[in-house]
Design an enzyme around this catalytic site. Structure first.
Site, PDB file in Angstrom:
ATOM      1  N   SER A  86      -4.141  -9.680   5.442  1.00 41.61           N
ATOM      2  CA  SER A  86      -3.110  -8.930   6.161  1.00 41.61           C
ATOM      3  C   SER A  86      -3.618  -7.520   6.516  1.00 41.61           C
ATOM      4  O   SER A  86      -4.617  -7.404   7.220  1.00 41.61           O
ATOM      5  CB  SER A  86      -1.829  -8.907   5.328  1.00 41.61           C
ATOM      6  OG  SER A  86      -0.711  -8.632   6.123  1.00 41.61           O
ATOM      7  N   GLU A 177       6.012   7.537   0.644  1.00 42.23           N
ATOM      8  CA  GLU A 177       6.339   8.514   1.682  1.00 42.23           C
ATOM      9  C   GLU A 177       5.335   8.446   2.841  1.00 42.23           C
ATOM     10  O   GLU A 177       5.720   8.369   4.009  1.00 42.23           O
ATOM     11  CB  GLU A 177       6.353   9.927   1.078  1.00 42.23           C
ATOM     12  CG  GLU A 177       7.210  10.908   1.853  1.00 42.23           C
ATOM     13  CD  GLU A 177       8.651  10.431   2.039  1.00 42.23           C
ATOM     14  OE1 GLU A 177       9.125  10.515   3.196  1.00 42.23           O
ATOM     15  OE2 GLU A 177       9.288   9.957   1.081  1.00 42.23           O
ATOM     16  N   HIS A 236       2.298 -16.744   4.476  1.00 36.50           N
ATOM     17  CA  HIS A 236       1.430 -15.583   4.692  1.00 36.50           C
ATOM     18  C   HIS A 236       0.562 -15.277   3.470  1.00 36.50           C
ATOM     19  O   HIS A 236      -0.577 -14.853   3.607  1.00 36.50           O
ATOM     20  CB  HIS A 236       2.298 -14.378   5.061  1.00 36.50           C
ATOM     21  CG  HIS A 236       1.529 -13.148   5.414  1.00 36.50           C
ATOM     22  ND1 HIS A 236       0.520 -13.142   6.360  1.00 36.50           N
ATOM     23  CD2 HIS A 236       1.602 -11.862   4.939  1.00 36.50           C
ATOM     24  CE1 HIS A 236       0.013 -11.915   6.462  1.00 36.50           C
ATOM     25  NE2 HIS A 236       0.655 -11.129   5.621  1.00 36.50           N
TER      26      HIS A 236
END
Length: 254
Positions: A86, A177, A236
């Site tokens: 991925s 963040e 996946h």
């Protein structure tokens, strides 16, 4: 940036790069199997802003590819087999294209070099709720996360990001963040000018739609020595769902 890794075995270096919100631990079972049964030194690497690797305000494939180069130089690695899943697959593709002198073979797991629209919003909402909560147990974290994500396997995968603080409460290993700020980067496509001419294997899950039939022609333009393999019944996370079949494909190729 000095990346954290788990190094297993001796022999030809095999670097494995996890996906978005993953970490080196996700690959430990498979890494151990390859290291013990084949002559490979397996490097399970935490990419920047993930696992135990340093946090940064920046997150891009160019930077992560540079991190791979720096890691190889730090450990004096050459003729590397590079595998990524991925997000890690996109890092691996770019690292192979930018630094072909380091890479002997490339394995890309269930991702294409194309652009993908951001699709992790619900997961990021759930992880944000975890980060803002004062969690006393993993059970409490799972209950909170279940309000955002119904699939238990996905929650278990994400909860690996929890770590206990000194005072006994929990926080996240992942730099949430920065990843939220750079979420567009995760789906970014590879420039069509980027290519790698070494042997390359793309493995997809039969139930996954990350690599479509129409993508294969475009992939071959950038990775000319590509072969494609599909594992039926896998999604996946093909390496976790069908580990034996995945292992066989990988060791045949390397």
């Amino acid at each position: 940036m000095k990346l954290h890794s788990i190094i297993l075995g001796e022999g030809t270096p095999l670097l494995i790069l996890h996906g978005f919100l993953g970490m080196s631990d996700n690959w430990k079972t498979l890494g151990n199997k390859i290291a013990k049964e084949k002559s490979f030194q397996v490097h399970l690497v935490d990419q920047r802003n993930h696992g135990k690797s340093p946090h940064s305000d920046e997150h891009s494939y160019e930077l992560m590819a540079k991190d791979v180069k720096a890691y190889c130089e730090e450990h004096a690695l050459k003729d590397v087999v590079l595998m990524g899943h991925s997000m890690g697959g996109k890092t691996a593709m770019l690292a192979a294209a930018n630094y072909p002198e380091l890479i002997k073979k490339l394995i890309v797991v269930d991702i294409a070099p194309k652009y993908y629209k951001p699709h992790h919003q619900q997961i990021l909402k759930g992880l944000t709720a975890l980060e803002e909560a004062d969690l006393a147990s993993r059970q409490e974290a799972d209950e909170l996360l279940s309000e955002f994500i119904s699939e238990k396997p996905v929650r278990l995968f994400l909860l690996k990001n929890l770590k206990r603080k000194v005072e006994g409460t929990y926080c996240l290993k992942v730099n949430l963040e920065t990843l939220k700020e750079h979420i567009e980067e995760i789906g970014k496509g590879l420039s069509q000018k980027k290519s790698f001419e070494g042997p390359t294997l793309f493995i997809k899950g039969g139930n996954s739609n990350y690599i479509k039939e129409k993508d294969k022609e475009e992939i071959k333009k950038q990775f000319s020595l590509t072969e494609f393999k599909e594992i039926e019944g896998a999604g996946h996370w093909v390496h976790a769902e069908k580990m034996e079949e995945f292992y066989k494909l990988v060791v045949e190729f390397i």
